[in-house]
Scaffold this motif. Structure first.
Motif, mmCIF file in Angstrom:
data_model
loop_
_atom_site.group_PDB
_atom_site.id
_atom_site.type_symbol
_atom_site.label_atom_id
_atom_site.label_comp_id
_atom_site.label_asym_id
_atom_site.label_seq_id
_atom_site.Cartn_x
_atom_site.Cartn_y
_atom_site.Cartn_z
ATOM 1 N N GLY A 221 0.804 -1.219 0.000
ATOM 2 C CA GLY A 221 0.000 0.000 0.000
ATOM 3 C C GLY A 221 0.838 1.271 0.000
ATOM 4 O O GLY A 221 2.074 1.227 -0.081
ATOM 5 N N HIS A 222 0.114 2.392 0.109
ATOM 6 C CA HIS A 222 0.750 3.710 -0.046
ATOM 7 C C HIS A 222 1.916 3.941 0.905
ATOM 8 O O HIS A 222 2.875 4.623 0.560
ATOM 9 C CB HIS A 222 -0.302 4.795 0.177
ATOM 10 N N PRO B 244 2.390 -7.101 -9.263
ATOM 11 C CA PRO B 244 3.717 -6.495 -9.405
ATOM 12 C C PRO B 244 3.662 -4.965 -9.457
ATOM 13 O O PRO B 244 4.637 -4.315 -9.819
ATOM 14 C CB PRO B 244 4.220 -7.065 -10.745
ATOM 15 N N PHE B 245 2.518 -4.413 -9.157
ATOM 16 C CA PHE B 245 2.377 -2.955 -9.160
ATOM 17 C C PHE B 245 1.442 -2.545 -8.041
ATOM 18 O O PHE B 245 0.645 -3.362 -7.550
ATOM 19 C CB PHE B 245 1.825 -2.447 -10.507
ATOM 20 N N GLN B 246 1.548 -1.290 -7.619
ATOM 21 C CA GLN B 246 0.600 -0.724 -6.662
ATOM 22 C C GLN B 246 -0.255 0.276 -7.424
ATOM 23 O O GLN B 246 0.276 1.193 -8.067
ATOM 24 C CB GLN B 246 1.341 -0.048 -5.493
ATOM 25 N N THR B 247 -1.562 0.094 -7.379
ATOM 26 C CA THR B 247 -2.460 1.008 -8.089
ATOM 27 C C THR B 247 -2.699 2.235 -7.219
ATOM 28 O O THR B 247 -3.049 2.125 -6.050
ATOM 29 C CB THR B 247 -3.800 0.302 -8.377
ATOM 30 N N ALA C 175 -3.800 2.583 -17.682
ATOM 31 C CA ALA C 175 -3.650 1.866 -16.407
ATOM 32 C C ALA C 175 -2.220 2.047 -15.884
ATOM 33 O O ALA C 175 -2.014 2.306 -14.695
ATOM 34 C CB ALA C 175 -3.974 0.386 -16.598
ATOM 35 N N ALA C 176 -1.230 1.955 -16.779
ATOM 36 C CA ALA C 176 0.174 2.023 -16.344
ATOM 37 C C ALA C 176 0.520 3.379 -15.731
ATOM 38 O O ALA C 176 1.339 3.466 -14.812
ATOM 39 C CB ALA C 176 1.093 1.738 -17.531
ATOM 40 N N GLU C 177 -0.116 4.438 -16.222
ATOM 41 C CA GLU C 177 0.196 5.773 -15.690
ATOM 42 C C GLU C 177 -0.184 5.909 -14.213
ATOM 43 O O GLU C 177 0.377 6.735 -13.504
ATOM 44 C CB GLU C 177 -0.532 6.854 -16.507
ATOM 45 N N GLY C 178 -1.140 5.100 -13.773
ATOM 46 C CA GLY C 178 -1.587 5.177 -12.385
ATOM 47 C C GLY C 178 -1.029 4.046 -11.525
ATOM 48 O O GLY C 178 -1.599 3.745 -10.481
ATOM 49 N N GLN C 179 0.052 3.434 -11.991
ATOM 50 C CA GLN C 179 0.623 2.308 -11.220
ATOM 51 C C GLN C 179 2.073 2.577 -10.852
ATOM 52 O O GLN C 179 2.831 3.161 -11.638
ATOM 53 C CB GLN C 179 0.586 1.025 -12.066
#
Ligand SMILES: Cc1cc2nc3c(=O)[nH]c(=O)nc-3n(C[C@H](O)[C@H](O)[C@H](O)COP(=O)(O)OP(=O)(O)OC[C@H]3O[C@@H](n4cnc5c(N)ncnc54)[C@H](O)[C@@H]3O)c2cc1C
Length: 383
Positions: A15-16, A42-45, A60-64
Motif C-alpha cells: 500500500g501507499h 507487481p504494481f501498486q495502483t 492503467a500504467a500511468e496510475g501504477q
C-alpha cells in the motif's frame, strides 16, 4: 539494545505507506535485515488516478507504481500472493498464492508491517444488498476494477447504457463524473448516469459549501441523484429501499469499506469495526512486533478518516519506526494531520478542492490534482 542475528521484516501488502518504506530501504537497508513483501500484484495502483482512468485520461500504467524495481533496489524479496490468516503465537502469516496450482503456505517474521488497505467484503455486501457481489462492478480490489473497466466501456459503446454508482462519498462521486466523461467522450449518446446515495446526502462527510458545489456539477453534467438506498440487484436492475427498481446496465459499487476478514480471530487487538488497533507509533496495541498503517488500521489515540492521504502521510514515520525498532532505538510518534487537502475530480477538466472549512473549484484545481498525482507516481519510478 542492538539486534541479534538476521531479523525478518515482512511487509504485508504494498500500500501507499509500504512503497515509501521500500524507497527508504532502497536508500539504506541494514545488512542484518531480511525483507520480504507479500502482495498479489507487481504494481501498486494509485487510487487517486482511477477516476482519471475511467474518464479516459490516464492509461492503467500511468496510475501504477512498478513494485519489482523498487523491491529490487530495497533488497526485498517479493512473495506473490495474499495473506489469508495470521498466527500471532507462531509469528506466521498464511499465504494464498495466486497460482491456483500452488499449495497454501506460510511465511515467518520477526517484525510484521500491515498495509493491505480495506476491502469490500462480498458476504457483507450480499447481506444488505443480495445479488450485489454477482451483478455489480465492485471498486475493490481496485486492481480488478481497473482491469474490468475497459470491458465495461466496450459494452457501453455497443449501445446506450445506464450506469448507476452506488455510494456518494468521494470515490462514488468521482466515479460517476468519470464514467459520464469516459462514456460520453468515447462518442456514445443516450447513456444515463445515476448516483445512488444510500439515503444520505451527497458528499455527506464534506462541508455544506463543498456539497453545494458537487450538486451543482452533478446537475450541470446531467447526472441524476437518488437519495435512496440499494437493497438488492438482479441482472439489469437495482432494487431500491423505496420499493422502486432502477433499470441499470452497469451498477458500480463504491460504498464504505470493511476490514479484511482474515484479521478476525487472529488475536491482534482490533477496533470495533475489525481494523488493527495501533498506537501513536503505528504499532499494534497488543503485539509490539506488529505495525499497521492506512485503511487496515485504526489509531486508538487519534482516530481519523480512512483515505489515501492519511496512508501516504504515515509512510515516512512508519519507515522510521520499522528501522528504529530493528536497531532497538526509540520510536517516534506519528501525528496525523487534522485537516487534509481533498481534491474531487468532476471529470477531467474540473475539480473541487477543500481544506477544513475552505473550498474552491475550477479547471486549475484539476490541473493541480493532476500534477500532484503524477508527481506521486514519478517519485517511485526507478526505470
Ligand atoms: C475510486 C477511488 C478513488 C479514490 N481517490 C482517493 C483520493 O483521491 N484521495 C484519497 O486520499 N483517497 C482516495 N481513495 C481512497 C484510497 O484508495 C484508500 O484510502 C487508500 O488506497 C488506502 O491506502 P492503503 O495504503 O491503506 O491501502 P491500498 O492502497 O488499498 O493498498 C493495499 C495493498 O495491499 C495489497 N493487498 C490487499 N489485500 C492483501 C492481502 N490479503 N495480502 C497481501 N496484500 C494485499 C493490495 O494489492 C495493495 O498493494 C479512493 C478510493 C477509490 C476506490
Amino acid at each position: 539494545m542492538q539486534s541479534i542475528g538476521i531479523q525478518k521484516l515482512l511487509l504485508l501488502g504494498a500500500g501507499h505507506a509500504h512503497v515509501q518504506v521500500l524507497a527508504e530501504l532502497a536508500r539504506s537497508r541494514p545488512a542484518d535485515l531480511d525483507v520480504s513483501v507479500l502482495t498479489p500484484y507487481p504494481f501498486q495502483t494509485y487510487s487517486g488516478m482511477i477516476p482519471g482512468l475511467v474518464a479516459g485520461r490516464y492509461s492503467a500504467a500511468e496510475g501504477q507504481i512498478a513494485l519489482e524495481p523498487l523491491m529490487k533496489a530495497a533488497g526485498a524479496r517479493w512473495v506473490q500472493g495474499r495473506c489469508t490468516g495470521l498466527d500471532m503465537g507462531a509469528r506466521q502469516v498464511q499465504v494464498h498464492a495466486l497460482d491456483p496450482k500452488a499449495a497454501p503456505t506460510s511465511l515467518g517474521y520477526d517484525r510484521l508491517s500491515i498495509d493491505t488497505g480495506a476491502v469490500l467484503d462480498r458476504r457483507q455486501l450480499d447481506a444488505t444488498m443480495p445479488g450485489a457481489s454477482t451483478h455489480a462492478l465492485v471498486v475493490r480490489p481496485i486492481e480488478v476494477f481497473a482491469a474490468l473497466w475497459p470491458k465495461v466501456l466496450e459494452h457501453a459503446l455497443a449501445r446506450p447504457v445506464s450506469v448507476a454508482v452506488i455510494g456518494a462519498g468521494a470515490a462514488g462521486i468521482e466515479l460517476v463524473f468519470a464514467a459520464a466523461q469516459g462514456i460520453r467522450s468515447a462518442g456514445l449518446r443516450g447513456a444515463s448516469f445515476t448516483l445512488i446515495t444510500g439515503g444520505d446526502e451527497v458528499a455527506a462527510n464534506y462541508t455544506p459549501g463543498v456539497r453545494r458545489r458537487v450538486l451543482r456539477q452533478l446537475k450541470r453534467q446531467g447526472i441524476t441523484v437518488l437519495m435512496d438506498s440499494c437493497v438488492g440487484m438482479v441482472p439489469g436492475s437495482v432494487r431500491l429501499g423505496s420499493g422502486a427498481s432502477l433499470a441499470c446496465d452497469v451498477p458500480i459499487l463504491a460504498v464504505g469499506t470493511h476490514a479484511p476478514a482474515w484479521l478476525q480471530g487472529s488475536g491482534l487487538a482490533l477496533c470495533e469495526r475489525g481494523h488493527v488497533l495501533v498506537n501513536a507509533f503505528q504499532q499494534s496495541t497488543s503485539h509490539p512486533e506488529v505495525f499497521a498503517v492506512g485503511d487496515v488500521s485504526t489509531r486508538a489515540d487519534a482516530p481519523h478518516p480512512r483515505s489515501g492521504v492519511y496512508a501516504v502521510r504515515a509512510g515516512p514515520p512508519l519507515a522510521h519506526n520499522l528501522l528504529a525498532a530493528h536497531h532497538g532505538r526509540p520510536l517516534k510518534p506519528h501525528h496525523p494531520p487534522t485537516h487534509t487537502l481533498n481534491l474531487l475530480s468532476c471529470g477531467t477538466q474540473h475539480a473541487i478542492a477543500s481544506y477544513g472549512p475552505l473550498h474552491t473549484e475550477g479547471g486549475w484545481v484539476w490541473r493541480w490534482k493532476d500534477r500532484i498525482d503524477r508527481g506521486f507516481i514519478a517519485r517511485y519510478r526507478l526505470d
